[in-house]
Design a protein around this motif. Sequence first.
Motif, PDB file in Angstrom:
ATOM      1  N   ALA A 176       0.889  -1.436  -0.067  1.00  0.00           N
ATOM      2  CA  ALA A 176      -0.060  -0.051  -0.088  1.00  0.00           C
ATOM      3  C   ALA A 176       0.798   1.230   0.055  1.00  0.00           C
ATOM      4  CB  ALA A 176      -0.685  -0.172   1.237  1.00  0.00           C
ATOM      5  N   LEU A 177       2.034   1.307   0.585  1.00  0.00           N
ATOM      6  CA  LEU A 177       2.865   2.426   0.918  1.00  0.00           C
ATOM      7  C   LEU A 177       3.586   2.785  -0.605  1.00  0.00           C
ATOM      8  CD1 LEU A 177       4.647   1.956   4.164  1.00  0.00           C
ATOM      9  CD2 LEU A 177       3.476   3.955   3.512  1.00  0.00           C
ATOM     10  N   ASP A 178       3.722   1.562  -1.221  1.00  0.00           N
ATOM     11  CA  ASP A 178       4.238   1.641  -2.706  1.00  0.00           C
ATOM     12  C   ASP A 178       3.498   2.155  -3.714  1.00  0.00           C
ATOM     13  OD1 ASP A 178       6.585   0.724  -4.508  1.00  0.00           O
ATOM     14  OD2 ASP A 178       4.750  -0.348  -5.656  1.00  0.00           O
ATOM     15  N   SER A 179       2.171   2.124  -3.455  1.00  0.00           N
ATOM     16  CA  SER A 179       1.186   2.682  -4.286  1.00  0.00           C
ATOM     17  C   SER A 179       0.937   4.171  -4.066  1.00  0.00           C
ATOM     18  CB  SER A 179      -0.317   1.874  -4.179  1.00  0.00           C
ATOM     19  OG  SER A 179      -0.137   0.521  -4.855  1.00  0.00           O
ATOM     20  N   GLU A 180       0.947   4.093  -2.716  1.00  0.00           N
ATOM     21  CA  GLU A 180       0.707   5.696  -2.255  1.00  0.00           C
ATOM     22  C   GLU A 180       2.035   6.572  -2.502  1.00  0.00           C
ATOM     23  OE1 GLU A 180       0.143   8.479   2.112  1.00  0.00           O
ATOM     24  OE2 GLU A 180       0.469   5.881   2.127  1.00  0.00           O
ATOM     25  N   LEU A 181       3.244   5.968  -2.649  1.00  0.00           N
ATOM     26  CA  LEU A 181       4.388   6.551  -3.110  1.00  0.00           C
ATOM     27  C   LEU A 181       4.294   6.983  -4.687  1.00  0.00           C
ATOM     28  CD1 LEU A 181       7.096   7.822  -2.621  1.00  0.00           C
ATOM     29  CD2 LEU A 181       7.934   5.642  -2.925  1.00  0.00           C
ATOM     30  N   ALA A 182       3.591   6.121  -5.290  1.00  0.00           N
ATOM     31  CA  ALA A 182       3.512   6.394  -6.840  1.00  0.00           C
ATOM     32  C   ALA A 182       2.578   7.440  -7.032  1.00  0.00           C
ATOM     33  CB  ALA A 182       2.913   4.955  -7.229  1.00  0.00           C
ATOM     34  N   ALA A 183       1.591   7.623  -6.074  1.00  0.00           N
ATOM     35  CA  ALA A 183       0.538   8.453  -6.328  1.00  0.00           C
ATOM     36  C   ALA A 183       1.015   9.843  -5.934  1.00  0.00           C
ATOM     37  CB  ALA A 183      -0.751   8.375  -5.613  1.00  0.00           C
ATOM     38  N   ALA A 184       1.723   9.864  -4.831  1.00  0.00           N
ATOM     39  CA  ALA A 184       2.435  11.038  -4.392  1.00  0.00           C
ATOM     40  C   ALA A 184       3.352  11.824  -5.430  1.00  0.00           C
ATOM     41  CB  ALA A 184       2.958  11.139  -3.107  1.00  0.00           C
ATOM     42  N   TYR A 185       4.029  10.853  -5.997  1.00  0.00           N
ATOM     43  CA  TYR A 185       5.175  11.234  -7.186  1.00  0.00           C
ATOM     44  C   TYR A 185       4.456  11.876  -8.295  1.00  0.00           C
ATOM     45  CZ  TYR A 185       8.190  10.689 -11.071  1.00  0.00           C
ATOM     46  OH  TYR A 185       9.127  10.849 -12.208  1.00  0.00           O
ATOM     47  N   GLN A 186       3.289  11.147  -8.717  1.00  0.00           N
ATOM     48  CA  GLN A 186       2.596  11.684 -10.022  1.00  0.00           C
ATOM     49  C   GLN A 186       2.069  13.032  -9.646  1.00  0.00           C
ATOM     50  OE1 GLN A 186       2.262  10.712 -13.090  1.00  0.00           O
ATOM     51  NE2 GLN A 186       3.652   9.014 -12.574  1.00  0.00           N
ATOM     52  N   SER A 187       1.649  12.911  -8.341  1.00  0.00           N
ATOM     53  CA  SER A 187       1.016  14.668  -8.018  1.00  0.00           C
ATOM     54  C   SER A 187       2.055  15.474  -7.866  1.00  0.00           C
ATOM     55  CB  SER A 187       0.161  14.347  -6.632  1.00  0.00           C
ATOM     56  OG  SER A 187      -0.341  15.680  -6.255  1.00  0.00           O
ATOM     57  N   ALA A 188       3.083  15.138  -7.162  1.00  0.00           N
ATOM     58  CA  ALA A 188       4.391  16.259  -7.182  1.00  0.00           C
ATOM     59  C   ALA A 188       4.606  16.329  -8.452  1.00  0.00           C
ATOM     60  CB  ALA A 188       5.424  15.691  -6.594  1.00  0.00           C
ATOM     61  N   MET A 189       4.835  15.612  -9.450  1.00  0.00           N
ATOM     62  CA  MET A 189       5.347  15.984 -10.837  1.00  0.00           C
ATOM     63  C   MET A 189       4.547  16.954 -11.746  1.00  0.00           C
ATOM     64  SD  MET A 189       7.965  14.302 -12.100  1.00  0.00           S
ATOM     65  CE  MET A 189       7.811  14.170 -13.938  1.00  0.00           C
ATOM     66  N   LYS A 190       3.054  17.045 -11.434  1.00  0.00           N
ATOM     67  CA  LYS A 190       2.176  17.929 -11.851  1.00  0.00           C
ATOM     68  C   LYS A 190       2.718  19.297 -11.661  1.00  0.00           C
ATOM     69  CE  LYS A 190      -1.513  14.829 -12.128  1.00  0.00           C
ATOM     70  NZ  LYS A 190      -2.889  14.361 -11.719  1.00  0.00           N
ATOM     71  N   GLY A 191       3.240  19.611 -10.407  1.00  0.00           N
ATOM     72  CA  GLY A 191       3.341  21.072 -10.115  1.00  0.00           C
ATOM     73  C   GLY A 191       4.795  21.505 -10.143  1.00  0.00           C
ATOM     74  N   GLN A 192       5.803  20.604 -11.019  1.00  0.00           N
ATOM     75  CA  GLN A 192       7.165  20.952 -10.957  1.00  0.00           C
ATOM     76  C   GLN A 192       7.487  21.879 -12.489  1.00  0.00           C
ATOM     77  OE1 GLN A 192       9.577  19.876  -8.874  1.00  0.00           O
ATOM     78  NE2 GLN A 192       7.666  19.900  -7.918  1.00  0.00           N
ATOM     79  N   GLY A 193       6.610  21.750 -13.320  1.00  0.00           N
ATOM     80  CA  GLY A 193       6.633  22.696 -14.644  1.00  0.00           C
ATOM     81  C   GLY A 193       7.849  22.220 -15.120  1.00  0.00           C
ATOM     82  N   ASP A 194       8.751  23.353 -15.725  1.00  0.00           N
ATOM     83  CA  ASP A 194       9.824  23.089 -16.648  1.00  0.00           C
ATOM     84  C   ASP A 194      10.915  22.205 -15.813  1.00  0.00           C
ATOM     85  OD1 ASP A 194       8.809  24.729 -18.224  1.00  0.00           O
ATOM     86  OD2 ASP A 194       9.978  26.464 -17.480  1.00  0.00           O
TER      87      ASP A 194
ATOM     88  N   ARG B 159       9.766   9.683   2.294  1.00  0.00           N
ATOM     89  CA  ARG B 159       9.604  10.103   0.870  1.00  0.00           C
ATOM     90  C   ARG B 159       8.371  10.345   0.533  1.00  0.00           C
ATOM     91  NH1 ARG B 159      12.307  12.851  -2.587  1.00  0.00           N
ATOM     92  NH2 ARG B 159      11.786  12.302  -4.838  1.00  0.00           N
ATOM     93  N   ILE B 160       7.317   9.858   0.994  1.00  0.00           N
ATOM     94  CA  ILE B 160       5.963  10.294   0.587  1.00  0.00           C
ATOM     95  C   ILE B 160       5.635  11.727   1.149  1.00  0.00           C
ATOM     96  CG2 ILE B 160       3.401   9.956   1.078  1.00  0.00           C
ATOM     97  CD1 ILE B 160       4.232   6.764   0.888  1.00  0.00           C
ATOM     98  N   ASP B 161       5.999  11.816   2.410  1.00  0.00           N
ATOM     99  CA  ASP B 161       5.974  13.156   3.176  1.00  0.00           C
ATOM    100  C   ASP B 161       6.644  13.946   2.474  1.00  0.00           C
ATOM    101  OD1 ASP B 161       4.401  11.911   5.205  1.00  0.00           O
ATOM    102  OD2 ASP B 161       5.935  11.977   6.555  1.00  0.00           O
ATOM    103  N   GLU B 162       7.900  13.899   1.890  1.00  0.00           N
ATOM    104  CA  GLU B 162       8.681  14.877   1.087  1.00  0.00           C
ATOM    105  C   GLU B 162       8.114  15.372  -0.218  1.00  0.00           C
ATOM    106  OE1 GLU B 162      12.432  13.008   0.368  1.00  0.00           O
ATOM    107  OE2 GLU B 162      13.283  13.224   2.487  1.00  0.00           O
ATOM    108  N   LEU B 163       7.436  14.319  -0.853  1.00  0.00           N
ATOM    109  CA  LEU B 163       6.844  14.626  -2.042  1.00  0.00           C
ATOM    110  C   LEU B 163       5.411  15.354  -1.979  1.00  0.00           C
ATOM    111  CD1 LEU B 163       7.274  11.193  -3.863  1.00  0.00           C
ATOM    112  CD2 LEU B 163       8.451  13.389  -4.561  1.00  0.00           C
ATOM    113  N   LYS B 164       4.715  14.904  -0.788  1.00  0.00           N
ATOM    114  CA  LYS B 164       3.668  15.910  -0.694  1.00  0.00           C
ATOM    115  C   LYS B 164       3.989  17.185  -0.278  1.00  0.00           C
ATOM    116  CE  LYS B 164       0.575  11.997   0.621  1.00  0.00           C
ATOM    117  NZ  LYS B 164      -0.348  11.158   1.463  1.00  0.00           N
ATOM    118  N   ALA B 165       5.092  17.394   0.552  1.00  0.00           N
ATOM    119  CA  ALA B 165       5.426  18.784   0.917  1.00  0.00           C
ATOM    120  C   ALA B 165       6.045  19.878  -0.198  1.00  0.00           C
ATOM    121  CB  ALA B 165       6.556  18.656   2.060  1.00  0.00           C
ATOM    122  N   LEU B 166       6.350  19.087  -1.287  1.00  0.00           N
ATOM    123  CA  LEU B 166       6.821  20.094  -2.424  1.00  0.00           C
ATOM    124  C   LEU B 166       5.770  21.064  -2.839  1.00  0.00           C
ATOM    125  CD1 LEU B 166       8.529  17.301  -4.775  1.00  0.00           C
ATOM    126  CD2 LEU B 166       9.569  18.908  -3.292  1.00  0.00           C
ATOM    127  N   PRO B 167       6.278  22.204  -2.826  1.00  0.00           N
ATOM    128  CA  PRO B 167       5.549  23.475  -3.121  1.00  0.00           C
ATOM    129  C   PRO B 167       5.196  23.307  -4.683  1.00  0.00           C
ATOM    130  CG  PRO B 167       7.550  24.273  -2.810  1.00  0.00           C
ATOM    131  CD  PRO B 167       7.789  22.825  -2.608  1.00  0.00           C
TER     132      PRO B 167
END
Length: 334
Positions: free
Chosen positions: A51-69, A103-111
């Motif tokens: 479950a953590l593996d899937s949560e990490l994947a989702a957090a990563y995808q969400s963080a990628m959307k806010g990275q722009g260039d 790592r999940i916390d780090e990704l979720k905390a990305l502005p």
Amino acid sequence: MVKRIIPAVRLCLTLAISAALPTLASAASFDCAAARTPIEHAICDDAQLSALDSELAAAYQSAMKGQGDAAEQLRAQQRAWLRSRSPSGTVDLAALKAAYRARIDELKALPVFPGPDARVAGPTFRLTKAAKQHDFILRMLQACPAPDHSGDSTCEGPAQLLIYAKGQSKLAQTINLANVFVTLPRNGDGPLVNSAQLYDYQGVLNVGDFNFDGNEDFGIQTGNEGSYGGPSYDVYVFDPKTARFVYNDAMSELILETLGFFDVDPVHKRIHTWAKSGCCYHEATTYRVERDAPVAVARHIEDAQGSGDKMKVTDEALVNGKWRSKVHYEPMPN
């Protein structure tokens, strides 16, 4: 160049590196029917870890959307994290779960980072004298405290680094950073750069040729998470094939584990670090650089932890792939 004042596997565990999450019956982010490595089997055999593996994947995808260039930057960091979590032997489930949660916390905390032309709430620093081959613009996303003109001031928070070829107006690269620590000297000349003063504030941007290929590289201070509360840096090495700076995990970790930014010796093509344990143990290490990674080749150790009036001094050197040591004793320093 940096100025020092005091010298002193395979990735089957993809975790959604791809652009979209796979549609699988398994809770893990990869197909457990194809699991081969110990860590892959551990994820598939443990419901909580899966479950953590899937949560990490989702957090990563969400963080990628806010990275722009700078999406490639986060992608590279995630790949580095994956490699560091891919042991070939026994898997420590408790430690692995803790690493996942962190790592999940780090990704979720990305502005969410703005585009390079959008306005930001904090100050913008133009760093045109820090390097010979590039110009930099550092944009703080949040407002900084008013400068304290009686002494040095600091500013910390999420930031965006814009990079240009020297004297050019076309943006070459954008690097988004969850946190940057800036020192503003009382002289009002802007952020401190190219300084590695031991036990003191260090440059927000330290530039040098770290792998000795003729191209400038740089480290940007991301906080004070180093040894003994010292500065921590993200190091970027210039890739001439792509004409872009690439995050270097090995050099970044080297700074995190020692005392401040490493020293660069361009004549002998070596880098040097300093470390200590308490008051009475000091270690200076010399590295050569192979494939953009530091490899220790010499070490000088001063150990005054024992009783008596003598300090043990050890000099180690890597000779033909084997470490050789010489030991002598000197009068105990005050």
